[in-house]
Design a protein around this motif. Structure first.
Motif, short mmCIF file in Angstrom:
data_model
loop_
_atom_site.label_atom_id
_atom_site.label_comp_id
_atom_site.label_asym_id
_atom_site.label_seq_id
_atom_site.Cartn_x
_atom_site.Cartn_y
_atom_site.Cartn_z
N GLY A 9 0.81 -1.21 0.00
CA GLY A 9 0.00 0.00 0.00
C GLY A 9 0.84 1.26 0.00
O GLY A 9 2.00 1.26 -0.43
N ILE A 10 0.27 2.34 0.52
CA ILE A 10 0.93 3.64 0.52
C ILE A 10 2.30 3.57 1.18
O ILE A 10 3.26 4.20 0.72
N MET A 11 2.40 2.81 2.26
CA MET A 11 3.68 2.67 2.95
C MET A 11 4.41 1.38 2.58
O MET A 11 5.64 1.34 2.50
N GLY A 12 3.66 0.31 2.35
CA GLY A 12 4.28 -0.98 2.06
C GLY A 12 5.13 -0.98 0.81
O GLY A 12 6.23 -1.57 0.79
N SER A 13 4.66 -0.31 -0.25
CA SER A 13 5.43 -0.29 -1.50
C SER A 13 6.80 0.37 -1.34
O SER A 13 7.83 -0.23 -1.68
N PRO A 14 6.88 1.61 -0.80
CA PRO A 14 8.21 2.20 -0.66
C PRO A 14 9.09 1.47 0.35
O PRO A 14 10.31 1.43 0.19
N MET A 15 8.51 0.85 1.35
CA MET A 15 9.31 0.09 2.31
C MET A 15 9.94 -1.13 1.63
O MET A 15 11.14 -1.40 1.81
N ALA A 16 9.16 -1.84 0.83
CA ALA A 16 9.71 -2.98 0.10
C ALA A 16 10.80 -2.53 -0.85
O ALA A 16 11.84 -3.20 -1.02
N GLU A 17 10.58 -1.38 -1.48
CA GLU A 17 11.59 -0.86 -2.42
C GLU A 17 12.88 -0.47 -1.71
O GLU A 17 13.97 -0.66 -2.25
N ASN A 18 12.78 0.03 -0.49
CA ASN A 18 14.00 0.35 0.26
C ASN A 18 14.78 -0.90 0.62
O ASN A 18 16.02 -0.87 0.67
N LEU A 19 14.09 -2.00 0.87
CA LEU A 19 14.79 -3.26 1.11
C LEU A 19 15.50 -3.73 -0.15
O LEU A 19 16.62 -4.24 -0.09
N LEU A 20 14.86 -3.55 -1.30
CA LEU A 20 15.51 -3.90 -2.56
C LEU A 20 16.76 -3.06 -2.78
O LEU A 20 17.81 -3.57 -3.18
N LYS A 21 16.67 -1.77 -2.49
CA LYS A 21 17.83 -0.88 -2.64
C LYS A 21 18.97 -1.29 -1.73
O LYS A 21 20.15 -1.09 -2.05
N ALA A 22 18.62 -1.88 -0.58
CA ALA A 22 19.65 -2.33 0.37
C ALA A 22 20.23 -3.69 -0.01
O ALA A 22 21.11 -4.20 0.70
N GLY A 23 19.73 -4.28 -1.10
CA GLY A 23 20.31 -5.52 -1.60
C GLY A 23 19.58 -6.78 -1.21
O GLY A 23 20.07 -7.89 -1.48
N HIS A 24 18.43 -6.66 -0.55
CA HIS A 24 17.68 -7.85 -0.14
C HIS A 24 16.72 -8.28 -1.24
O HIS A 24 15.95 -7.46 -1.75
N PRO A 25 16.71 -9.54 -1.63
CA PRO A 25 15.72 -10.01 -2.60
C PRO A 25 14.33 -10.03 -1.97
O PRO A 25 14.14 -10.55 -0.87
N VAL A 26 13.35 -9.42 -2.66
CA VAL A 26 12.00 -9.29 -2.13
C VAL A 26 11.00 -9.91 -3.11
O VAL A 26 10.97 -9.54 -4.29
N THR A 27 10.22 -10.83 -2.61
CA THR A 27 9.07 -11.36 -3.34
C THR A 27 7.82 -10.81 -2.69
O THR A 27 7.66 -10.93 -1.46
N GLY A 28 6.96 -10.17 -3.47
CA GLY A 28 5.83 -9.49 -2.89
C GLY A 28 4.50 -9.99 -3.38
O GLY A 28 4.37 -10.52 -4.49
N TYR A 29 3.49 -9.82 -2.52
CA TYR A 29 2.12 -10.14 -2.91
C TYR A 29 1.17 -9.08 -2.38
O TYR A 29 1.29 -8.60 -1.25
N THR A 30 0.23 -8.70 -3.24
CA THR A 30 -0.88 -7.83 -2.86
C THR A 30 -2.00 -8.11 -3.83
O THR A 30 -1.83 -8.84 -4.82
N LEU A 31 -3.17 -7.53 -3.60
CA LEU A 31 -4.33 -7.84 -4.43
C LEU A 31 -4.37 -7.05 -5.73
O LEU A 31 -5.00 -7.47 -6.69
N GLU A 32 -3.67 -5.89 -5.77
CA GLU A 32 -3.76 -5.02 -6.94
C GLU A 32 -2.58 -5.26 -7.88
O GLU A 32 -1.42 -5.15 -7.48
N GLN A 33 -2.90 -5.53 -9.16
CA GLN A 33 -1.86 -5.85 -10.13
C GLN A 33 -0.90 -4.69 -10.35
O GLN A 33 0.31 -4.90 -10.50
N HIS A 34 -1.41 -3.45 -10.37
CA HIS A 34 -0.51 -2.32 -10.65
C HIS A 34 0.55 -2.16 -9.56
O HIS A 34 1.65 -1.68 -9.83
N LYS A 35 0.23 -2.58 -8.34
CA LYS A 35 1.22 -2.51 -7.27
C LYS A 35 2.28 -3.61 -7.42
O LYS A 35 3.46 -3.41 -7.10
N LEU A 36 1.86 -4.76 -7.93
CA LEU A 36 2.83 -5.81 -8.24
C LEU A 36 3.73 -5.38 -9.39
O LEU A 36 4.93 -5.67 -9.39
N ASP A 37 3.15 -4.67 -10.36
CA ASP A 37 3.95 -4.15 -11.47
C ASP A 37 4.99 -3.15 -10.97
O ASP A 37 6.14 -3.14 -11.44
N ARG A 38 4.60 -2.32 -10.01
CA ARG A 38 5.54 -1.36 -9.43
C ARG A 38 6.69 -2.08 -8.74
O ARG A 38 7.86 -1.69 -8.88
#
Length: 296
Positions: A9-38
């Motif tokens: 969501g509003i906070m979950g997306s940028p938080m997951a992205e910050n983990l990616l920037k830190a080098g952690h592999p992230v697999t994500g799930y949410t109900l909205e396809q556009h958020k998975l695309d992001r």
């Protein structure tokens, strides 16, 4: 660490992205396809289900709106997570729900931390959140590298399940009361004919200054309420803190009033607005037509 992130969501997306920037592999799930695309555009891996996200994860993180969402998803997480997986719920839920999740996790051999955050959308984007964690100290130490990618204030609030959520409830109480005080001051200043921009400069530089005033200043000045944190969610959080305080035997005389004002604003149809829209409630009480307000 391989991370499964549930809730973008509003906070979950940028938080997951910050983990990616830190080098952690992230697999994500949410109900909205556009958020998975992001997530995919940021370098993450979209999953087709909670089970797919969780199956090979070392760490599972849930970042969801409310207790029923977390409880429902936790059942799926625990059905598919391997023993020894670290499950971190970073949503804001009641301390009792966190304690229930800890018990259910232990029964499956899964380690559990409750680790809600404060800082809103801006803090999530900037990686400057405050992380307040409850649970075993060893599990907190294991999670600390992940927390460091998300926030600048990372604190172990206690080993008892729900310790982090109790601190988060106190945080939401302070934020709501602070927002209401700021809203009342803004209406008072406007009604008195004072230069509001200049007045907020002065207030920000003295004892009245706060992170709330700094973050929400332009919302108050421009009367714009694009949601960084929705009234609907703060209404839920005020229910958490008032219920937890009653259980603890703690009186919240001002908090109870502000909880009522948040509930009234939501009942008036403003639940989807940012919580700085408490200003609208004060304006209504002061005879200022709310149609003058600029809303998303």
């Amino acid at each position: 660490m391989r991370i499964a992130w549930i809730g973008l969501g509003i906070m979950g997306s940028p938080m997951a992205e910050n983990l990616l920037k830190a080098g952690h592999p992230v697999t994500g799930y949410t109900l909205e396809q556009h958020k998975l695309d992001r997530l995919a555009a940021a370098g993450g891996t979209p999953a087709a289900s909670v089970a797919d996200a969780v199956r090979d994860a070392d760490v599972v993180v849930t970042m969801l709106p409310a207790d029923p969402d977390v409880t429902a998803v936790a059942g799926e997480v625990l059905a598919h997570a391997a023993p020894g997986t670290l499950y971190i719920d970073m949503s804001t839920v009641s301390p009792a729900t966190a304690a229930h999740l800890a018990t259910a996790s232990a029964a499956k051999g899964v380690r559990f931390l409750d680790a809600p955050v404060s800082g809103g959308e801006a803090g999530a984007l900037e990686g400057t959140l405050s992380v307040m964690a409850g649970g075993p100290a060893d599990d907190f130490r294991a999670a600390k590298p992940l927390f460091a990618a998300l926030g600048t204030t990372v604190v172990h609030c206690g080993s008892a399940p729900g310790s982090g959520q109790t601190v988060k409830a106190a945080n939401q109480l302070i934020v709501a009361v602070n927002l209401q005080a700021c809203a009342e001051a803004v209406v008072f200043l406007r009604k008195s004919g004072v230069d509001l921009d200049a007045a907020l400069d002065v207030l920000a530089g003295g004892l009245a200054g706060s992170t709330v005033l700094a973050r929400k200043r332009h919302n108050f000045l421009d009367r714009t309420y694009a949601p960084g944190f929705r009234i609907d969610l703060h209404h839920k959080d005020m229910g958490i803190v008032t219920a937890a305080a009653r259980e603890a035997g703690a009186a919240l005389p001002v908090g109870g009033v502000v909880a009522g004002l948040v509930a009234a604003l939501r009942a008036q149809g403003d639940g989807a607005l940012d919580h700085s829209a408490l200003l609208r409630g004060v304006e209504r009480l002061s005879g200022i037509p709310t149609e003058e307000c600029t809303c998303p």
